[in-house]
Scaffold this active site. Structure first.
Site, short mmCIF file in Angstrom:
data_model
loop_
_atom_site.label_atom_id
_atom_site.label_comp_id
_atom_site.label_asym_id
_atom_site.label_seq_id
_atom_site.Cartn_x
_atom_site.Cartn_y
_atom_site.Cartn_z
N GLU A 1 -4.35 0.24 0.50
CA GLU A 1 -3.86 1.31 1.11
C GLU A 1 -4.56 2.26 1.13
O GLU A 1 -5.23 2.96 0.09
CB GLU A 1 -2.82 1.89 0.80
CG GLU A 1 -2.05 2.85 1.55
CD GLU A 1 -2.01 4.48 1.32
OE1 GLU A 1 -1.34 5.70 2.16
OE2 GLU A 1 -2.29 4.03 -0.40
N ASP B 1 -1.39 0.87 -4.31
CA ASP B 1 -0.84 2.09 -3.63
C ASP B 1 -1.94 3.26 -3.46
O ASP B 1 -3.19 3.05 -4.44
CB ASP B 1 0.21 2.86 -4.04
CG ASP B 1 0.33 4.02 -3.16
OD1 ASP B 1 0.73 4.19 -2.42
OD2 ASP B 1 0.52 5.18 -4.45
#
Length: 630
Positions: A364, A311
């Site tokens: 990401e 993330d």
């Protein structure tokens, strides 16, 4: 523990290369002493003293003082007679006399948030679970993931489905419900939003306080192992959403662990993540590197993860991320790159692939940072896949536009092919796109009830055919109109209504076709697997392209994103004969079923720079796949 036994793991830990530090720190059962019990170890370099407190001593800070180890920064204590689920914390006495009650950073289990002991850690040995996925991993080890189908169902375990009283399903119940559902719907992988322990449901798991503890809201670590094992038994890979960028400021967590910044940087401009109200990790500190890389290794080793979706990589890479001029300090070269974070990400990926060559490491990353999915040996970050945020933003912007005006944004559909092979991409339609007023996937679609469903069907078919692996968030597969709400389950009752049921069947059939059609996934890294037929017909909102596999098999993809019926539309061909293998306008999927023709023979009529062509009828908001048979 003797100094000799402690010295080597501590030496590696302080040099940033103890990638299994969870085997040393935390609470570990030991039988090498006269009495059975648990040995506890914690790193707290500035602590004046550390005590172990818990159920076993009435949370008394005086009875179980920990001993300082050879490094002078870590503490140890053996406690006999403890049992699984016993709760504990570290009471850290700071240099200025404060007492901080901290959860164990390496705890394998934790009290369910809201419990009476204020987020205590729990003693929990991880051994004893019997895995049955050896054959699964043997097959995986012989799979070239770049040339394999990857179609991911992103799921939040706390809100996929709830009981009638609103309570969570357990890991055991998810084995019986979620696993067969994902299998039936034809997905190849699940991506589970952060399952590590976190105090606040509304953070969706992205503000982690227990990196080594799966959330106890749904059961025990062994229960979660059983869920992963069940997915593998069904042939489904498990990707875990992982948050190594930042952590929350809850007093019992990593925040100023020994009374001052420890896991976070000391520099004011680097430690604070103001936008999220959290603290950033200090990637320049070796012990933090050992903690984080070990956590990634731990998830693969102990929980048999297939991959990690990492993330907020962009927030790690840039010193000026979400900062205004004057709020950040350049690196030694005067740039905005976080050199320590770059080194960490490379070390992370090198370590993971050393131990687990089959791993999916998915970034990401929302910027144009180069070589994200290229090896570290050539200057890359070492991931093997990256979310393509550009494709996501452009395509969702396009489909949200009324067909009357889509001609002015036609390049949003075609621009992605300008960079499609620069990285190894995953096409995401993730949780972030169906919250905070953005609307659900079907809610983004303009038009009336029927047109909205047609829009979803055509968009998802276009997505399946576009180069890149796929990811869709839960609820989009049956057309939930309501935005995702983390506090409620999905509205599965909608599948009792014909259009929702037919959309679900369309997605299931499309997923199965994708898995069984190498032309859609075998060549993702070059123009050998893709050829434009018609890329510039903005006036008709029309796209046509070929997808090919290594054997030469060819699929023609035709998409009518307009609200008008295209009659006898001429499309250039490379073959002599084509057969329809999928049509989103089929009555079985909620479409009109207006086009009965299934087989097309090429005619010697030039079109799209081809000498031959076919004439097709394309209903509004429809997509069809034609297989070349001659």
């Amino acid at each position: 523990m003797s100094e000799t036994k402690a010295d080597f793991p501590l030496h590696l830990f302080h040099h940033g290369v103890n990638y299994k530090s969870y085997e040393f720190f935390g609470a570990h059962e030991t039988s090498g002493r006269k009495k059975k019990g648990f040995v506890f170890r914690v790193w707290a370099p500035r602590a004046k003293s550390v005590s172990l407190v818990g159920d076993f001593n009435g949370w008394n800070t005086e009875t179980h003082k920990m001993t300082r180890l050879i490094d002078g920064e870590s503490f140890e204590l053996f406690v006999p007679g403890l049992r699984r689920y016993d709760q504990y914390k570290y009471c850290i006495e700071t240099q200025d006399g404060r007492r901080l009650y901290k959860a164990d950073p390496y705890a394998f289990h934790a009290e369910t948030p809201g419990g009476c002991s204020s987020n205590a850690s729990k003693v929990y040995p991880l051994d004893g679970f019997v895995w049955t996925d050896k054959a699964y991993f043997k097959k995986l080890s012989h799979t070239n993931i770049y040339a394999a189908p990857v179609n991911i169902y992103e799921v939040n375990l706390l809100s996929w489905q709830r009981r009638e009283d609103g309570s969570f399903l357990t890991y055991a119940e998810l084995c019986a419900t979620l696993v067969p559902y994902v299998k039936k719907m034809g997905y190849t992988h699940v991506e589970i939003m952060p399952v590590a322990e976190h105090p606040y449901d509304g953070s969706w798991g992205y503000q982690v306080t227990g990196y080594y503890a799966v959330t106890s809201r749904l059961g025990t670590p062994h229960d979660f192992m059983a869920l992963v094992n069940a997915f593998h038994a069904a042939g489904i890979g498990v990707i875990l959403d992982w948050v190594p960028a930042h952590f929350p400021k809850d007093s019992f967590g990593l925040y100023e662990f020994d009374g001052a910044p420890l896991y976070e940087p000391t520099q004011q401009d680097r430690k604070e993540n103001a936008g999220w109200g959290t603290r950033n990790f200090d990637y320049g500190r070796n012990e933090v590197l050992s903690f984080l890389v070990s956590n990634a290794v731990f998830l693969f080793e102990k929980y048999h993860a297939d991959g990690l979706r990492v993330d907020a990589v962009a927030s790690m890479l840039y010193l000026d991320y979400d900062k205004r001029p004057g709020e950040w300090t350049p690196n030694i070269y005067g740039e905005n790159k976080n050199l320590e974070a770059v080194a960490f990400l490379r070390k992370l990926n090198e370590a993971v692939f050393k131990y687990f060559p089959y791993a999916l490491m998915i970034a990401e990353e929302s910027t144009a940072w180069p070589l994200v999915t290229r090896p570290t040996s050539v200057g890359g970050l070492g991931f093997n896949f990256k979310w393509t945020m550009g494709w996501m933003n452009d395509s969702l912007s396009y489909i949200s536009t009324d067909p009357l005006f889509r001609r002015y944004g036609h390049n949003k559909l075609t621009f992605s092919m300008m960079y499609a092979f620069s990285e190894n991409y995953v096409l995401p339609v993730s949780h972030d796109e169906v919250v905070h007023g953005k609307g659900s996937l079907i809610g983004k679609m303009p038009g009336d009830y029927q047109q909205k469903f047609a829009g979803v069907r055509s968009f998802l078919a276009y997505m399946i055919a576009h180069p890149g692996k796929k990811l869709n968030f839960m609820g989009s597969e049956f057309g939930q109109f309501k935005e995702w709400d983390y506090s409620q389950g999905l509205e599965f009752f909608l599948k009792d209504y014909p259009m929702h049921a037919r959309l679900s069947e369309c997605v299931r059939a499309m997923n199965e076709l994708y898995k069984n059609t190498p032309a859609f996934y075998e060549i993702e890294d070059s123009w050998d697997g893709f050829e434009w037929i018609s890329a510039d017909d903005a006036d008709h909102n029309f796209l046509a392209f070929f997808r090919r596999d290594r054997s030469g098999a060819e699929i023609m993809v035709l998409v009518n994103f307009s609200g008008a019926y295209l009659s006898a539309y001429r499309v250039g061909t490379a073959g002599k004969k084509y057969r329809t293998i999928f049509d989103t306008d089929s009555r079985a999927y909620g479409g009109s079923g207006a086009v009965k023709k299934r087989v097309y023979r090429a005619e010697k009529i030039p079109a799209n720079y081809k000498e031959t062509s076919i004439a097709v009828d394309m209903p509004p908001l429809s997509c069809k796949f034609l297989l070349k048979t001659e």
